[in-house]
Enzyme design. Sequence first.
Site, mmCIF file in Angstrom:
data_model
loop_
_atom_site.group_PDB
_atom_site.id
_atom_site.type_symbol
_atom_site.label_atom_id
_atom_site.label_comp_id
_atom_site.label_asym_id
_atom_site.label_seq_id
_atom_site.Cartn_x
_atom_site.Cartn_y
_atom_site.Cartn_z
ATOM 1 N N LYS A 353 0.821 -1.202 0.000
ATOM 2 C CA LYS A 353 0.000 0.000 0.000
ATOM 3 C C LYS A 353 0.866 1.268 0.000
ATOM 4 O O LYS A 353 0.542 2.254 -0.651
ATOM 5 C CB LYS A 353 -0.906 -0.001 1.227
ATOM 6 C CG LYS A 353 -2.233 0.667 1.000
ATOM 7 C CD LYS A 353 -3.209 0.212 2.060
ATOM 8 C CE LYS A 353 -4.537 0.937 1.927
ATOM 9 N NZ LYS A 353 -5.527 0.425 2.871
ATOM 10 N N GLN A 356 2.492 1.768 -3.298
ATOM 11 C CA GLN A 356 1.509 2.381 -4.187
ATOM 12 C C GLN A 356 1.471 3.902 -3.991
ATOM 13 O O GLN A 356 1.432 4.678 -4.932
ATOM 14 C CB GLN A 356 0.128 1.769 -3.923
ATOM 15 C CG GLN A 356 -0.968 2.259 -4.850
ATOM 16 C CD GLN A 356 -0.572 2.090 -6.312
ATOM 17 O OE1 GLN A 356 -0.014 1.060 -6.708
ATOM 18 N NE2 GLN A 356 -0.847 3.112 -7.120
ATOM 19 N N LYS A 357 1.530 4.296 -2.730
ATOM 20 C CA LYS A 357 1.499 5.732 -2.430
ATOM 21 C C LYS A 357 2.726 6.438 -2.996
ATOM 22 O O LYS A 357 2.641 7.577 -3.471
ATOM 23 C CB LYS A 357 1.408 5.958 -0.921
ATOM 24 C CG LYS A 357 0.034 5.667 -0.345
ATOM 25 C CD LYS A 357 0.056 5.704 1.172
ATOM 26 C CE LYS A 357 -1.146 5.011 1.773
ATOM 27 N NZ LYS A 357 -2.412 5.731 1.551
ATOM 28 N N CYS A 358 3.854 5.754 -2.929
ATOM 29 C CA CYS A 358 5.063 6.336 -3.514
ATOM 30 C C CYS A 358 4.868 6.573 -5.010
ATOM 31 O O CYS A 358 5.259 7.621 -5.547
ATOM 32 C CB CYS A 358 6.261 5.416 -3.302
ATOM 33 S SG CYS A 358 6.785 5.283 -1.590
ATOM 34 N N ILE A 361 2.807 9.562 -5.662
ATOM 35 C CA ILE A 361 3.561 10.805 -5.513
ATOM 36 C C ILE A 361 4.431 11.053 -6.741
ATOM 37 O O ILE A 361 4.584 12.176 -7.202
ATOM 38 C CB ILE A 361 4.423 10.753 -4.240
ATOM 39 C CG1 ILE A 361 3.510 10.692 -3.012
ATOM 40 C CG2 ILE A 361 5.332 11.968 -4.148
ATOM 41 C CD1 ILE A 361 4.199 10.330 -1.723
#
Length: 694
Positions: A353, A356-358, A361
């Site tokens: 998760k 995924q956030k990286c 960004i």
Amino acid sequence: MCEQVPFKAGDRVYVWSASRRRWFDDGEIQVVREQGSVVVRFNNAKPVAKELPLRHIHQVLRPATAKKSQDLRSAVRQALGTGHGPKDAAQRLKRLYEATKAAEVSTDTSPQLKDLVTRQLMDFDKFTSWLYVEKAANVLPKVPAFEEPPPKLQCTKQVGEKAARKIFAGCRIQILFPGGNAMSLTRKELLEARLREEGGVAADAEATHLVVALGAPRSLVTDLAVAPDVEVVTDAWLCDSLLLGQRLPVSPRYRWRPEPEESVEVPAAPLQKDIKRQIYSCKADLQTLLGSTADAEDLRAKVVDEFRTCSAAWAVRGDKWRSWQYKKAENLVAQARSSMSVQDLKSIGLTPKFVQKCLEIRERGYLEQAEAFRKDADIHTLLELTRIHGVGPALAQAWLRCGVRSIADVRSRVDTLPGTATGAATGLTKVQRLGLRFVEDFQVPVCRSEVERIYAQVLRQAQAAKIDAPTVVPCGAYRRGDALCGGLTLVISFPGDGAVEEAAAAYLKAMDDILVADLSGAATTATAVRVPGDDDPTDSAQACLGVVRGCPVDGEPMRYRRCDFVFCRHNSLPFVTLQWTGSDGGLFNREIKRIAALRGFHLSHTYMCKADREGTRGRQVGEVCRAGAKIFCEDERAIFAAIGLPYRPPERREVDAELLRLVEEAAKEAPEALRMVKMEFQGSDLRPCASSVS
DNA sequence: GTTCCTGGATG
DNA sequence: CATCCG
DNA sequence: GAAC
């Protein structure tokens, strides 16, 4: 007409104390009466308001209205924000500086500022001090000001003369970097930076002083064919000189001696390597870092920033677990020295998760969640309110429900707001009032040189009171090597046995002139930590969460600083310094305590012992229910060794992928380790804890 | 859906 | 003893 | 947000 009263309500002023017959600098004008008198609130430790004649008021230290001037620095400071602590501030500052230097920022940075930086008239250190020096009000500093040497350290008049000369003027100092655990690269760079600030030259050759880490192998020096007139010293010489504000003579205790056994026994491979190869590979690393992975560094900074925003927001919103996850992710990304590929992100221990956030960004340039928090007015309020010492998420939310929108609102309702989240609205607690009083000052980070000046000041005070405490170790962010610190922590160790309370009280009394308040809950906190069932008070410690007068350089306003005094006996010194060096949010401390627990120990602030725990399953740590005898540890290295953890120097006390791996490892073998502890308890020395009885 | 960290202070 | 804090 |  009477003379014009030169003060306004809210001004900070000097106040004459008739009883103590001296001026205090903590007055705050509350009301100005017509008959030539004013009501002043003063005495930080025990605030009182009093009507005084004008002649007892001396001079404005800080005007009431923080004017919205055109001051560029105010604008920058405001834009920077400081909601997440000094470490955060330091990083933001660095990035702003870099961005400005690269002339990439056009809209949200003043062209004047850019001009200053891009013309290379400021290096980062000067930039920092410029930003936090307030005096020259709304005048843009003239360019030549930055070409002058930085303001000289001046703590009190006593050191004035010595301070006029830089500590290392005329020295050419070469710091050998052995790699391994003896000294980290960060530490080397840190020392070199302070060295230059103090007039020395970081030399590669023809040095007057050769600095070698204590644990470095003999070959490191012998290979260099050192000239006979070169002083070969340990890094302790450098550190102590900086701390005491003077170049110390090279006494035997600072002269470097090889430790033949160590260099053979230390398993770390890098120690055996040739120094030249070390330096070479170091440079190579930097090269790749700056070259092909500049983009990766940029992304890393962004990711760290977004995760930090979310962590802070979730924390003030009351979800500490989620906040914790973000904090961990932030640390992992910040610590990793890999590129930012998906593969690498996984390998450093990020969950899918977060990976995924990286990616998000990288795509958008920001994290949607973080953006939402940034737009949320409530979050901003909560972040502001929790800056007050003694105000956490729960209370801040309670206040929010009372309609409080800012610190100013709190100030106007100190007697009517609740002091606890659940309790009645019966006014702030004493500690919170103090926190409120100093909140602006505490927002301004302390630079390393000021930490050193305050440290020297403390030593002088103790000396004047004829107290000899052989060991005073500056811990906290300073010891970790942060360029900017939130405050300072001094661990003070007395020889001998028995409770440390008396000695601590005497020491604090000697600090009377500089210690203005105590943020500890009780009057004088006696926090005695003891092995359950063991009455020996030797291994107790006592902490004072104090507020001291800062030691500004010329031109800087004096600010009050957070200064913790922690007292202990020599036996517990390594445990205490370990505890109070910590890392932000105490994340590192918790992880090593968990490792200790999983291996059958109880690692406390001040001691360590074998412990039998109830309810330990998986990577969870149960409650201590039986404890064994205390385990003596000579120094911090011994503690790491005892719990089976590779040693980490203070500047590496962070939670990174490696540490998490080690926790995992400990969790895996935990059942066995704990069974063994239980066996030991079968026969002898059982000490049931009080807490297990119920 | 529930629990997940350390330890101490507070009322 | 539960809640809150650094 | 992640592990039981």
